[in-house]
Design a protein around this motif. Structure first.
Motif, PDB file in Angstrom:
ATOM      1  N   UNK A  67       1.123  -1.519  -0.121  1.00  0.00           N
ATOM      2  CA  UNK A  67       0.299   0.229  -0.209  1.00  0.00           C
ATOM      3  C   UNK A  67       1.239   1.099   0.236  1.00  0.00           C
ATOM      4  N   UNK A  68       1.838   1.403   0.766  1.00  0.00           N
ATOM      5  CA  UNK A  68       2.442   2.816   1.259  1.00  0.00           C
ATOM      6  C   UNK A  68       3.200   3.066  -1.000  1.00  0.00           C
ATOM      7  N   UNK A  69       4.596   1.711  -0.886  1.00  0.00           N
ATOM      8  CA  UNK A  69       4.374   1.967  -2.615  1.00  0.00           C
ATOM      9  C   UNK A  69       3.128   2.535  -2.913  1.00  0.00           C
ATOM     10  N   UNK A  70       2.993   1.914  -3.367  1.00  0.00           N
ATOM     11  CA  UNK A  70       1.139   2.563  -4.373  1.00  0.00           C
ATOM     12  C   UNK A  70       0.865   4.002  -4.661  1.00  0.00           C
ATOM     13  N   UNK A  71       0.898   3.949  -3.124  1.00  0.00           N
ATOM     14  CA  UNK A  71      -0.035   5.554  -2.748  1.00  0.00           C
ATOM     15  C   UNK A  71       1.597   6.213  -3.161  1.00  0.00           C
ATOM     16  N   UNK A  72       2.810   6.069  -2.576  1.00  0.00           N
ATOM     17  CA  UNK A  72       4.072   6.995  -3.525  1.00  0.00           C
ATOM     18  C   UNK A  72       3.708   7.119  -4.876  1.00  0.00           C
ATOM     19  N   UNK A  73       3.625   6.324  -5.551  1.00  0.00           N
ATOM     20  CA  UNK A  73       3.712   5.998  -6.877  1.00  0.00           C
ATOM     21  C   UNK A  73       2.218   6.962  -7.586  1.00  0.00           C
ATOM     22  N   UNK A  74       1.390   6.871  -5.976  1.00  0.00           N
ATOM     23  CA  UNK A  74      -0.506   7.300  -7.242  1.00  0.00           C
ATOM     24  C   UNK A  74       0.485   9.402  -6.260  1.00  0.00           C
ATOM     25  N   UNK A  75       1.512   9.578  -5.744  1.00  0.00           N
ATOM     26  CA  UNK A  75       1.548  10.747  -5.653  1.00  0.00           C
ATOM     27  C   UNK A  75       2.248  11.418  -6.638  1.00  0.00           C
ATOM     28  N   UNK A  76       3.237  10.457  -7.179  1.00  0.00           N
ATOM     29  CA  UNK A  76       4.272  11.026  -8.395  1.00  0.00           C
ATOM     30  C   UNK A  76       3.062  11.554  -9.742  1.00  0.00           C
TER      31      UNK A  76
END
Length: 234
Positions: A67-76
């Motif tokens: 989840x955290x990795x996916x959310x950071x990708x969404x932020x980018x």
């Protein structure tokens, strides 16, 4: 003008226009012209943009990504959208500053509250990218948080529908629209306005929310002038 300082929240999906994914330049340009008209009227405008047209963290998590990795990708992904909107605005003569909650010195400023407010007071449009900079928080929450931090008068949530309905109007043709609803009624009726964290932030800080159709040209200006467009939550 009814408001002095507005926080405009745009979903990533709204930037797709008629496309299935990505960015529709014609839609972004329409938004830019609407924003310019409000800025030219003397209103300070800050913007938060989502990233769902490029990448959605929650969807990636369901496919097995952490989840955290996916959310950071969404932020980018949000930063890509912010850059597209900044380019459109500057192309029609609107001075903008892009601030990111994740440091990217080559393309934008870091988010600094006092600097953002100084930019707004000097007439620049400030675009906030990368959400809150933290996983597990949506861009709706980022919009509420930034609005409170910069002391905005209202959060305007620009969507593809013209307000808050008793049900999803795209799925239920019998759904009816509210002109005005209270925070308590939204809780009691289970209406879909924002995620609960974002919504509660607005309620606790007495910050009204207006949900409206950003795709209809001129709606943004009508709201700025105090006309009853969309649904207001207060």
């Amino acid at each position: 003008m009814k408001y002095d300082r507005i926080l405009l929240k745009l979903s990533g999906e709204s930037l797709m226009g008629e496309r299935q994914y990505g960015i529709d330049n014609n839609r972004v340009l329409q938004y830019a012209h609407d924003i310019k008209s409000v800025v030219d009227a003397g209103i300070q405008v800050a913007i938060v943009v989502g990233g769902g047209n490029i990448f959605r963290g929650l969807s990636a998590e369901k496919s097995g990504m952490e989840r955290a990795q996916a959310d950071y990708m969404g932020m980018l992904a949000t930063v890509i959208n912010c850059m597209a909107l900044q380019s459109a605005l500057e192309g029609i003569g609107v001075d903008t500053r892009l601030q990111s909650a994740i440091k990217m010195e080559q393309i934008c400023e870091p988010y600094i509250r006092r600097r953002a407010m100084a930019h707004l007071e000097s007439g620049k449009v400030v675009i906030f990218g990368a959400g809150t900079g933290n996983p597990y928080f949506t861009t709706d929450t980022a919009a509420s948080l930034r609005a409170i931090e910069i002391k905005a008068d209202v959060v305007l949530k620009g969507t593809r529908v013209d307000g808050i309905y008793t049900a999803d109007p795209e799925k239920d043709p019998s759904a009816t629209r509210y002109d005005e609803v209270t925070f308590q009624e939204v809780y009691a009726k289970g209406l879909n306005v924002m995620d609960m964290t974002a919504f509660t932030l607005c309620q606790e800080n007495n910050l009204p929310i207006i949900v409206f159709d950003m795709n209809r040209e001129g709606n943004f200006m009508k709201i700025a002038q105090g006309e009853p467009v969309g649904t207001i939550v207060k």
